[in-house]
Design a protein around this motif. Structure first.
Motif, PDB file in Angstrom:
ATOM      1  N   LEU A   1      56.057   2.416  33.618  1.00 42.43           N
ATOM      2  CA  LEU A   1      56.422   1.273  32.780  1.00 42.43           C
ATOM      3  C   LEU A   1      55.318   0.953  31.779  1.00 42.43           C
ATOM      4  O   LEU A   1      55.594   0.607  30.622  1.00 42.43           O
ATOM      5  CB  LEU A   1      56.713   0.054  33.662  1.00 42.43           C
ATOM      6  CG  LEU A   1      58.057   0.059  34.392  1.00 42.43           C
ATOM      7  CD1 LEU A   1      58.142  -1.109  35.354  1.00 42.43           C
ATOM      8  CD2 LEU A   1      59.205   0.006  33.394  1.00 42.43           C
ATOM      9  N   THR A   2      54.060   1.065  32.205  1.00 39.89           N
ATOM     10  CA  THR A   2      52.947   0.838  31.281  1.00 39.89           C
ATOM     11  C   THR A   2      52.969   1.856  30.153  1.00 39.89           C
ATOM     12  O   THR A   2      52.801   1.514  28.973  1.00 39.89           O
ATOM     13  CB  THR A   2      51.609   0.918  32.034  1.00 39.89           C
ATOM     14  OG1 THR A   2      51.606  -0.010  33.121  1.00 39.89           O
ATOM     15  CG2 THR A   2      50.450   0.597  31.101  1.00 39.89           C
ATOM     16  N   LEU A   3      53.189   3.119  30.501  1.00 39.40           N
ATOM     17  CA  LEU A   3      53.267   4.165  29.485  1.00 39.40           C
ATOM     18  C   LEU A   3      54.442   3.928  28.541  1.00 39.40           C
ATOM     19  O   LEU A   3      54.328   4.133  27.319  1.00 39.40           O
ATOM     20  CB  LEU A   3      53.403   5.530  30.160  1.00 39.40           C
ATOM     21  CG  LEU A   3      52.143   6.077  30.833  1.00 39.40           C
ATOM     22  CD1 LEU A   3      52.484   7.300  31.678  1.00 39.40           C
ATOM     23  CD2 LEU A   3      51.096   6.435  29.788  1.00 39.40           C
ATOM     24  N   ALA A   4      55.577   3.502  29.097  1.00 36.67           N
ATOM     25  CA  ALA A   4      56.745   3.221  28.262  1.00 36.67           C
ATOM     26  C   ALA A   4      56.450   2.104  27.267  1.00 36.67           C
ATOM     27  O   ALA A   4      56.832   2.181  26.086  1.00 36.67           O
ATOM     28  CB  ALA A   4      57.936   2.859  29.141  1.00 36.67           C
ATOM     29  N   ALA A   5      55.754   1.068  27.724  1.00 41.78           N
ATOM     30  CA  ALA A   5      55.416  -0.045  26.838  1.00 41.78           C
ATOM     31  C   ALA A   5      54.473   0.408  25.724  1.00 41.78           C
ATOM     32  O   ALA A   5      54.619   0.003  24.562  1.00 41.78           O
ATOM     33  CB  ALA A   5      54.779  -1.178  27.643  1.00 41.78           C
ATOM     34  N   VAL A   6      53.497   1.256  26.068  1.00 41.42           N
ATOM     35  CA  VAL A   6      52.579   1.767  25.050  1.00 41.42           C
ATOM     36  C   VAL A   6      53.329   2.610  24.020  1.00 41.42           C
ATOM     37  O   VAL A   6      53.087   2.513  22.811  1.00 41.42           O
ATOM     38  CB  VAL A   6      51.451   2.584  25.708  1.00 41.42           C
ATOM     39  CG1 VAL A   6      50.532   3.172  24.629  1.00 41.42           C
ATOM     40  CG2 VAL A   6      50.637   1.725  26.656  1.00 41.42           C
ATOM     41  N   MET A   7      54.264   3.422  24.489  1.00 39.48           N
ATOM     42  CA  MET A   7      55.050   4.253  23.568  1.00 39.48           C
ATOM     43  C   MET A   7      55.908   3.397  22.637  1.00 39.48           C
ATOM     44  O   MET A   7      56.030   3.679  21.438  1.00 39.48           O
ATOM     45  CB  MET A   7      55.934   5.213  24.358  1.00 39.48           C
ATOM     46  CG  MET A   7      55.178   6.291  25.105  1.00 39.48           C
ATOM     47  SD  MET A   7      56.276   7.329  26.093  1.00 39.48           S
ATOM     48  CE  MET A   7      55.094   8.431  26.877  1.00 39.48           C
ATOM     49  N   LEU A   8      56.505   2.353  23.180  1.00 43.04           N
ATOM     50  CA  LEU A   8      57.293   1.448  22.336  1.00 43.04           C
ATOM     51  C   LEU A   8      56.405   0.726  21.334  1.00 43.04           C
ATOM     52  O   LEU A   8      56.820   0.448  20.206  1.00 43.04           O
ATOM     53  CB  LEU A   8      58.029   0.432  23.215  1.00 43.04           C
ATOM     54  CG  LEU A   8      59.230   0.953  24.005  1.00 43.04           C
ATOM     55  CD1 LEU A   8      59.759  -0.116  24.948  1.00 43.04           C
ATOM     56  CD2 LEU A   8      60.338   1.421  23.070  1.00 43.04           C
ATOM     57  N   LEU A   9      55.165   0.444  21.736  1.00 35.21           N
ATOM     58  CA  LEU A   9      54.233  -0.235  20.836  1.00 35.21           C
ATOM     59  C   LEU A   9      53.865   0.648  19.656  1.00 35.21           C
ATOM     60  O   LEU A   9      53.939   0.221  18.487  1.00 35.21           O
ATOM     61  CB  LEU A   9      52.975  -0.646  21.608  1.00 35.21           C
ATOM     62  CG  LEU A   9      51.839  -1.227  20.767  1.00 35.21           C
ATOM     63  CD1 LEU A   9      52.214  -2.618  20.266  1.00 35.21           C
ATOM     64  CD2 LEU A   9      50.538  -1.290  21.563  1.00 35.21           C
ATOM     65  N   VAL A  10      53.465   1.878  19.934  1.00 34.56           N
ATOM     66  CA  VAL A  10      52.954   2.734  18.858  1.00 34.56           C
ATOM     67  C   VAL A  10      54.061   3.212  17.927  1.00 34.56           C
ATOM     68  O   VAL A  10      53.779   3.647  16.804  1.00 34.56           O
ATOM     69  CB  VAL A  10      52.188   3.943  19.436  1.00 34.56           C
ATOM     70  CG1 VAL A  10      51.008   3.484  20.269  1.00 34.56           C
ATOM     71  CG2 VAL A  10      53.095   4.847  20.250  1.00 34.56           C
ATOM     72  N   THR A  11      55.310   3.141  18.368  1.00 38.14           N
ATOM     73  CA  THR A  11      56.429   3.548  17.502  1.00 38.14           C
ATOM     74  C   THR A  11      57.215   2.359  16.965  1.00 38.14           C
ATOM     75  O   THR A  11      58.273   2.548  16.359  1.00 38.14           O
ATOM     76  CB  THR A  11      57.387   4.474  18.276  1.00 38.14           C
ATOM     77  OG1 THR A  11      57.887   3.792  19.437  1.00 38.14           O
ATOM     78  CG2 THR A  11      56.686   5.746  18.706  1.00 38.14           C
ATOM     79  N   ALA A  12      56.723   1.154  17.180  1.00 39.35           N
ATOM     80  CA  ALA A  12      57.459  -0.044  16.770  1.00 39.35           C
ATOM     81  C   ALA A  12      57.685  -0.060  15.260  1.00 39.35           C
ATOM     82  O   ALA A  12      56.765   0.171  14.471  1.00 39.35           O
ATOM     83  CB  ALA A  12      56.708  -1.299  17.204  1.00 39.35           C
TER      84      ALA A  12
END
Length: 486
Positions: free
Chosen positions: A84-95
């Motif tokens: 979940l942490t990795l998913a949140a980081v991925m959503l952040l950098v591609t926002a």
């Protein structure tokens, strides 16, 4: 990777976003959007680089944790929070819009908090998690304020439209205020002085968490500044503050790192220093080089944490700790002259004379690190093999730096704004940075000569405790009870 994809899908489903796929090229960058309730991915050189980096480091950490936590009762829960942490980081950098950026930023901190408390009965883990929670929530508030001001200033939540307008110097006072809050959020996320203490106290967490934190999550602050580079250039005063705070944190962390007795503690202070240097790069307007720094540091630090145990065993097996030869003043002087000569030679080949003063100054600071490496090879008692090896490494490092700098600049030339022409304040900060980093480099190179001298025994103790800045921060947030929870 299946677990990571499942986590992303689960997070999207929980929030309730739609799934209409749009493909186009708005604002000059590739774009893939999942529209409906605001999930929108912006794919460009910055987001693609960060996405590949996070995916690679996350894949390594997940594989490593399978063996590291084998037999732990809460292994499955750990893997879930990690994904979940990795998913949140991925959503952040591609926002692609401000709403997704804010939600991913906050979610990342909350998921990481669960990882920091993997061993909830350990008081040190509770202390570090509490301090991280406080600084993270302050950073969340700063980011939400910046998001609100950006939306009010530009009348849109689309990041591409905001950056395009900011490059045309639009936005006014609200945009400057947003830049200040973005800088504050980045400083808090990147563990900058004086709120750095939590990062040096998370050693009670499993090693995979340390690797993910130091090689991934901690970079979110730098990414935020790079993503909104056009907005940040509207506030030269804010950039100057970033240079001062980042530069001081880098110098402070690099000195404290030398006095740490434990490997992980030394690596943690190294991260504090590296994040400070990255913040300083953003303050100087060198956003492409800051992105390169993030990639290089993440790969290095993930490897360092995951291999720290084996490194200690190998050093213990050698039974000959410490440097081969201790450099004296003459050797240090020769090392700095040789490093500057290498910089001039390699820099001339790569066209350093056509670069901005900020980039030239940054290269000079980095070459100080080459001088530190050369110093041991130039010591009077150093064997010739060591001297040849350090000279080869110094030359290879310099060539690699200029080559990677050229690649990073080329890939982001049409995306990130050019480095601004320095004014009087910027020139003063550049000169101060060169003098400060040069002095610290000399101190580091001569560390074996003065570290154990009786006259500096007290200083070494104060340095190893970070001049007690962390203790002061503990008092400011109300201290910490030593009573164990019932």
């Amino acid at each position: 990777m299946a677990a990571e994809i499942a986590a992303i899908v689960a997070l999207m489903a929980a929030i309730g976003w739609g799934t209409t796929l749009l493909i186009g090229e708005p604002n000059g960058s590739s774009f893939i959007g999942l529209m409906g309730f605001g999930l929108e991915s912006r794919l460009d050189a910055v987001s693609a680089t960060m996405l590949l980096l996070v995916s690679f480091v996350g894949w390594i950490v997940i594989r490593y944790s399978r063996t590291y936590l084998d037999g732990e009762v809460r292994h499955n829960a750990f893997t879930g929070w990690l994904c979940l942490t990795l998913a949140a980081v991925m959503l952040l950098v591609t926002a692609g819009n401000l709403i997704q950026l804010g939600l991913a930023w906050i979610s990342m901190g909350l998921f990481l908090h669960q990882l920091l408390l993997f061993y909830p009965d350990r008081m040190a883990a509770q202390r570090a998690a509490r301090k991280k929670f406080i600084t993270a929530r302050l950073g969340d508030a700063a980011l939400l304020g910046a998001v609100s001001l950006l939306a009010m200033s530009y009348g849109t939540a689309d990041i591409g439209s905001i950056l395009q307008a900011a490059r045309l110097s639009e936005g006014g006072g609200l945009a400057v205020g947003a830049a200040g809050l973005l800088a504050l959020a980045a400083l808090l996320k990147s563990a900058q002085f004086p709120t750095h203490g939590w990062l040096t106290e998370v050693m009670e967490t499993p090693t995979p968490v340390s690797a993910l934190l130091h090689a991934g999550v901690i970079n979110a602050g730098g990414f935020l500044l790079i993503r909104f580079a056009d907005v940040m250039l509207l506030a030269p005063g804010i950039l100057a503050i970033l240079v001062m705070i980042g530069g001081f944190t880098a110098l402070f962390g690099s000195l404290v790192m030398l006095t740490q007795p434990a490997v992980k503690s030394s690596l943690a202070w190294s991260t504090v220093a590296q994040m400070g240097f990255m913040i300083m790069q953003c303050g100087l307007g060198l956003f492409a080089l800051a992105l390169l720094h993030i990639v290089a540091h993440s790969l290095y630090k993930a490897h360092s944490f995951l291999s720290s145990g084996g490194a200690v065993e190998r050093v213990a097996a050698i039974r000959r700790p410490g440097p081969v030869a201790v450099p004296k003043v003459g050797a240090v002087l020769r090392a700095f002259l040789a490093a500057l000569a290498i910089y001039a030679l390699v820099g001339f080949v790569f066209g350093v004379t056509h670069k901005s003063p900020q980039a030239i100054a940054l290269g000079t600071i980095l070459i100080f690190g080459v001088a530190y490496m050369l110093a041991q090879g130039f010591a009077d008692a150093a064997p010739r093999a060591l001297t040849r090896r350090t000279a080869i490494y110094a030359l290879a490092t310099s060539v690699a730096y200029f080559a990677l700098q050229a690649v990073a600049t080329s890939l982001t030339a049409d995306l990130l704004p050019p480095t601004p022409v320095p004014g009087s304040l910027e020139w003063a900060l550049i000169v101060l940075a060169l003098l400060s980093f040069g002095s610290i480099a000399v101190v580091q190179a001569m560390f074996p000569l003065w570290a154990y001298h009786p006259a500096t025994a007290g200083l070494r103790v104060h340095l190893s405790n970070g001049f007690y800045a962390n203790a002061i921060f503990d008092r400011l947030i109300g201290g910490w009870s030593s009573r164990k929870p019932s």
